[in-house]
Design an enzyme around this catalytic site. Structure first.
Site, mmCIF file in Angstrom:
data_model
loop_
_atom_site.group_PDB
_atom_site.id
_atom_site.type_symbol
_atom_site.label_atom_id
_atom_site.label_comp_id
_atom_site.label_asym_id
_atom_site.label_seq_id
_atom_site.Cartn_x
_atom_site.Cartn_y
_atom_site.Cartn_z
ATOM 1 N N CYS A 137 24.800 44.325 23.132
ATOM 2 C CA CYS A 137 23.545 43.580 23.126
ATOM 3 C C CYS A 137 22.873 43.566 21.760
ATOM 4 O O CYS A 137 21.810 42.963 21.597
ATOM 5 C CB CYS A 137 22.623 44.155 24.193
ATOM 6 S SG CYS A 137 23.425 44.069 25.810
ATOM 7 N N HIS B 277 13.358 45.328 21.905
ATOM 8 C CA HIS B 277 14.546 45.118 22.738
ATOM 9 C C HIS B 277 14.094 45.029 24.196
ATOM 10 O O HIS B 277 14.556 44.168 24.928
ATOM 11 C CB HIS B 277 15.536 46.252 22.521
ATOM 12 C CG HIS B 277 16.873 45.994 23.140
ATOM 13 N ND1 HIS B 277 17.618 44.879 22.855
ATOM 14 C CD2 HIS B 277 17.594 46.698 24.066
ATOM 15 C CE1 HIS B 277 18.742 44.898 23.563
ATOM 16 N NE2 HIS B 277 18.746 45.980 24.298
ATOM 17 N N GLU C 31 12.160 53.236 23.561
ATOM 18 C CA GLU C 31 11.863 52.304 22.466
ATOM 19 C C GLU C 31 10.391 52.376 22.053
ATOM 20 O O GLU C 31 10.080 52.292 20.856
ATOM 21 C CB GLU C 31 12.220 50.871 22.856
ATOM 22 C CG GLU C 31 12.035 49.915 21.669
ATOM 23 C CD GLU C 31 12.433 48.483 21.982
ATOM 24 O OE1 GLU C 31 12.649 48.159 23.166
ATOM 25 O OE2 GLU C 31 12.504 47.686 21.022
ATOM 26 N N LYS D 236 12.074 39.213 26.793
ATOM 27 C CA LYS D 236 13.039 39.329 27.906
ATOM 28 C C LYS D 236 12.323 39.294 29.250
ATOM 29 O O LYS D 236 12.951 39.034 30.273
ATOM 30 C CB LYS D 236 13.847 40.619 27.794
ATOM 31 C CG LYS D 236 14.905 40.594 26.689
ATOM 32 C CD LYS D 236 15.799 41.819 26.759
ATOM 33 C CE LYS D 236 16.802 41.848 25.612
ATOM 34 N NZ LYS D 236 16.201 42.291 24.342
ATOM 35 N N HIS E 68 17.853 39.025 29.930
ATOM 36 C CA HIS E 68 18.548 39.638 28.796
ATOM 37 C C HIS E 68 19.794 38.824 28.465
ATOM 38 O O HIS E 68 20.761 38.830 29.234
ATOM 39 C CB HIS E 68 18.907 41.074 29.168
ATOM 40 C CG HIS E 68 19.458 41.888 28.044
ATOM 41 N ND1 HIS E 68 19.719 41.369 26.802
ATOM 42 C CD2 HIS E 68 19.783 43.208 27.987
ATOM 43 C CE1 HIS E 68 20.214 42.329 26.016
ATOM 44 N NE2 HIS E 68 20.250 43.456 26.713
ATOM 45 N N PHE F 82 24.901 48.797 24.132
ATOM 46 C CA PHE F 82 25.802 49.829 24.651
ATOM 47 C C PHE F 82 26.786 50.210 23.542
ATOM 48 O O PHE F 82 27.304 49.344 22.830
ATOM 49 C CB PHE F 82 26.605 49.294 25.845
ATOM 50 C CG PHE F 82 25.838 49.251 27.144
ATOM 51 C CD1 PHE F 82 24.579 49.817 27.276
ATOM 52 C CD2 PHE F 82 26.409 48.628 28.255
ATOM 53 C CE1 PHE F 82 23.908 49.772 28.492
ATOM 54 C CE2 PHE F 82 25.733 48.581 29.466
ATOM 55 C CZ PHE F 82 24.483 49.153 29.586
#
Lengths: 420, 80
Positions: free
Chosen positions: A166, A306, A317, A338, A343, A404
């Site tokens: 991502c 994010h 975050e 998002k 996402h 990831f």
């Protein structure tokens, strides 16, 4: 150092078939998440997604589309918009607009041509190997979106497709900026794409407990930093920018949206999927990006986070932003778009970098919708539920993307005022 | 048993579907590569389509001999 400016933008997303409709949707706080009504979703624990607003079949010629994975189709639509927005003609003869040897492409996909891979396996398993399309490999390869964009614009200075889940399209932007700074190209088409709304990834993310199961409330499912959040919502789409050296842009009289001022990349080296809970890698990416841009944390007035709406990720975050910006976090408006798009995985970084650029241009941060019951003590100022104005003057913002594998990529952008 | 014209028309539909060539352009004297701009990978798809449409098996080694629409129609007539 060579200044890198943004001269063309394009997107096709769950909020709209182009960037203007996408951006209007973001500022209005509209959700692009909806129920998946196809039969295949009926038995899945997750039956919602950010589905593309305008299907690519409405835009791309049928015969051409046969040879292109959906992820590539979306990338071509976004790239065409960005290329035209930058003042060029799409599919013009090679060399008629830009020196091909000074033009590069960096367009990422986190997963690649998933539909092509799985649909051809279905055909082979059910009807035999003769039913496998001879185009399967060039459709499924993860560099297919970049390669097809490269063919369309005649890019010969290099075509790249960095893969970091991502964080992929933020990494694609960072890579292209480095190439331009190193003098290996004068202009680049950069971005990302993803098209993975299919039973397998939905089942797989669901098995990981990573996605929201709020099937009865699709528009409320992506709710970053809200205490009721229960995972991310998968989205599909693509976002692409044209970036170039300031010198190249001025020489051709291009309009300038802003600059890509810097980027920062770190890796957690902690876990294959969980972010390092200390947030060291995330804040490190932001600190590196600010230093690369030769700015100070107090220059950063906006962070497009994010912010995926996962229970752990959002909290980590928030702490990372606090650590990365220090006291300057108090003067910085944070959001997660998002909450509206879902996402876009490998497309997320590019879409959200564009959203950051437009927020600085319009001095208006799009809201984080569905933030009804915020996590306590986050230590960041979130544009909850309604768009939030930014001050006058030069502005800088950060887009964060994490993937990831422990990939952290922060991109710093500034508004056009900074280039004068 | 399909007539030559029926096979040509059925093949024309496949060529249109795979390569976007207008059906009226798919005539017996036309070369797939030189006249219709059908590349080798599209040709694979067209021949597999023929197998489904006409119930004929066209081995890979045979496909290189089918240079014109007429060659393909004749092969299908002889083997279906």
């Amino acid at each position: 150092m060579t200044e890198i400016v943004i001269t063309g933008l394009g997107a096709t997303t769950p909020l709209g078939g182009d960037l203007a409709s996408t951006w209007a949707g973001m500022l209005a706080g509209r959700s692009g998440v909806s129920a998946i009504t196809e039969d295949w979703a009926a038995d899945l624990p997750v039956r919602i997604a950010g589905q593309i607003a305008v299907d690519p079949s409405a835009v791309i010629d049928r015969v051409k589309a046969r040879r292109l994975d959906r992820s590539t189709q979306l990338a071509l639509i976004a790239a065409q918009e960005a290329w035209i927005d930058a003042g060029f003609e799409w599919e013009a003869p090679e060399g008629s607009q830009v020196d091909p040897h000074r033009l590069s492409v960096s367009v990422a996909s986190g997963i690649g041509g998933l539909h092509s891979l799985l649909n051809n396996w279905d055909a082979q398993r059910d009807k035999g190997y003769r039913r496998v399309s001879p185009f399967t490999i060039p459709m499924l390869m993860a560099n297919a979106p970049a390669a097809n964009v490269g063919l369309a614009v005649h890019a010969k200075a290099g075509v790249h497709a960095p893969v970091s889940a991502c964080a992929s399209s933020n990494e694609a932007i960072a890579l292209a900026v480095d190439q331009l700074r190193l003098g290996r190209a004068d202009i680049a088409v950069v971005g990302g794409t993803e098209a993975t709304i299919h039973p397998l990834p939905l089942a797989a993310f669901s098995q990981m407990q990573a996605v929201s199961r709020r099937n009865d409330d699709p528009e409320g499912a992506s709710r970053p930093w809200d205490r009721g959040r229960d995972g991310f919502v998968m989205g599909e789409g693509s976002a692409v920018m044209v970036i170039e050296t300031l010198e190249h842009a001025l020489a051709r009289g291009a309009k300038i949206y802003g600059t890509i001022a810097g980027s920062g990349i770190t890796a957690d080296s902690h876990d294959i999927v969980q972010p390092d809970p200390t947030g060291e890698g995330q804040s490190g990416a932001m600190i590196k990006a600010i230093a690369d841009a030769k700015l100070s944390p107090s220059d950063i007035k906006h962070v497009n986070a994010h912010g995926t709406s996962t229970p752990q990720g959002d909290v980590t975050e928030a702490g990372s932003i606090r650590t990365g910006l220090g006291a300057a976090a108090d003067g910085c408006v944070v959001t997660s778009t998002k909450s509206m798009t879902g996402h876009l995985l490998g497309g997320a970084g590019a879409l959200e970098t564009i959203a950051t650029v437009l927020a600085l241009r319009d001095r208006m941060v799009p809201p984080t919708i569905n933030l009804e019951d915020p996590e306590p003590d986050l230590g960041i100022d979130i544009a909850a539920n309604v768009a939030r104005p930014l001050p006058a003057g030069d502005l800088a913002g950060i887009n964060n993307s994490f993937g990831f594998g422990g990939h952290n990529v922060a991109v710093v952008v500034t508004n056009a005022n900074s280039t004068r | 048993m399909a007539t030559t014209e029926e096979i040509r028309a059925g093949l024309a539909e496949l060529v249109n579907d795979v390569a976007g060539v207008a059906v009226e352009d798919v005539q017996l004297d036309k070369s797939f590569v030189d006249d219709l701009d059908v590349d080798s990978l599209a040709m694979v798809e067209i021949l597999v389509g023929c197998e489904e449409k006409f119930g004929v098996t066209i081995p890979d080694e045979e496909s290189k001999n089918l240079k014109t629409v007429g060659d393909a129609v004749a092969y299908i007539e002889a083997h279906s």
